[in-house]
Design an enzyme around this catalytic site. Sequence first.
Site, mmCIF file in Angstrom:
data_model
loop_
_atom_site.group_PDB
_atom_site.id
_atom_site.type_symbol
_atom_site.label_atom_id
_atom_site.label_comp_id
_atom_site.label_asym_id
_atom_site.label_seq_id
_atom_site.Cartn_x
_atom_site.Cartn_y
_atom_site.Cartn_z
ATOM 1 N N GLU A 62 0.844 -1.191 0.000
ATOM 2 C CA GLU A 62 0.000 0.000 0.000
ATOM 3 C C GLU A 62 0.883 1.246 0.000
ATOM 4 O O GLU A 62 1.679 1.438 0.908
ATOM 5 C CB GLU A 62 -0.929 0.033 1.221
ATOM 6 C CG GLU A 62 -2.011 -1.004 1.171
ATOM 7 C CD GLU A 62 -3.169 -0.710 2.113
ATOM 8 O OE1 GLU A 62 -3.297 0.431 2.606
ATOM 9 O OE2 GLU A 62 -3.966 -1.637 2.338
ATOM 10 N N HIS A 72 -3.940 6.728 0.103
ATOM 11 C CA HIS A 72 -3.326 5.407 0.161
ATOM 12 C C HIS A 72 -3.925 4.530 -0.922
ATOM 13 O O HIS A 72 -4.976 4.839 -1.476
ATOM 14 C CB HIS A 72 -3.451 4.774 1.550
ATOM 15 C CG HIS A 72 -4.805 4.288 1.923
ATOM 16 N ND1 HIS A 72 -5.836 5.134 2.289
ATOM 17 C CD2 HIS A 72 -5.314 3.037 1.982
ATOM 18 C CE1 HIS A 72 -6.905 4.419 2.572
ATOM 19 N NE2 HIS A 72 -6.630 3.139 2.387
ATOM 20 N N HIS A 80 -5.160 0.687 -2.398
ATOM 21 C CA HIS A 80 -5.677 -0.646 -2.108
ATOM 22 C C HIS A 80 -5.208 -1.546 -3.257
ATOM 23 O O HIS A 80 -5.905 -1.659 -4.266
ATOM 24 C CB HIS A 80 -7.201 -0.634 -2.018
ATOM 25 C CG HIS A 80 -7.743 -0.040 -0.772
ATOM 26 N ND1 HIS A 80 -9.089 0.172 -0.580
ATOM 27 C CD2 HIS A 80 -7.142 0.375 0.367
ATOM 28 C CE1 HIS A 80 -9.296 0.705 0.618
ATOM 29 N NE2 HIS A 80 -8.128 0.842 1.206
ATOM 30 N N ASP A 114 -10.010 0.915 7.298
ATOM 31 C CA ASP A 114 -10.043 2.373 7.136
ATOM 32 C C ASP A 114 -11.138 2.978 8.008
ATOM 33 O O ASP A 114 -10.916 3.970 8.704
ATOM 34 C CB ASP A 114 -10.307 2.762 5.676
ATOM 35 C CG ASP A 114 -9.184 2.383 4.731
ATOM 36 O OD1 ASP A 114 -8.031 2.229 5.184
ATOM 37 O OD2 ASP A 114 -9.464 2.253 3.523
#
Length: 150
Positions: A36, A98, A100, A111
């Site tokens: 990630e 970020h 995935h 999250d």
Amino acid sequence: MISGAAMLWPWAMELVVTSRALAAMRAHARAAHPQEACGLLLGAMGEGAARASISEARPTANVHPSPRTHFEIDPAALIAAHRAARVPGAPTLIGYYHAHPAGAAVPSATDRALAARDGRVWAIIAADEVRFWHDLPHGFVALSFGIRDV
């Protein structure tokens, strides 16, 4: 009673993102794959926090011990961004991004559980898709956005 976060961060936000910031997030996610990627969203807040402009996506180290499935922004980078924002005219911290690598561009259960509910903007990248979310006291709300070429 309305909390301080709700007063500062309204339920609807107009968001504009530069094409350069979008390209930087996508490039960072591709480079970090299968881990990630994560980083900071910098720019300017409009009057009353109903408008935000993201001009820079600044990559940071993912310091989480399990970077394939989780992210944690390097605290030193976060502190440095807050300090830099004290300079008049400098970009401010709008939020975070970020990737995935094996999921969708929506907030995961992790999250949602770990979000600060602080009114920041989150960008989540999955493949080449980038979606923006407003982290509000009652949960994430999807944000539409405009793109500004630079």
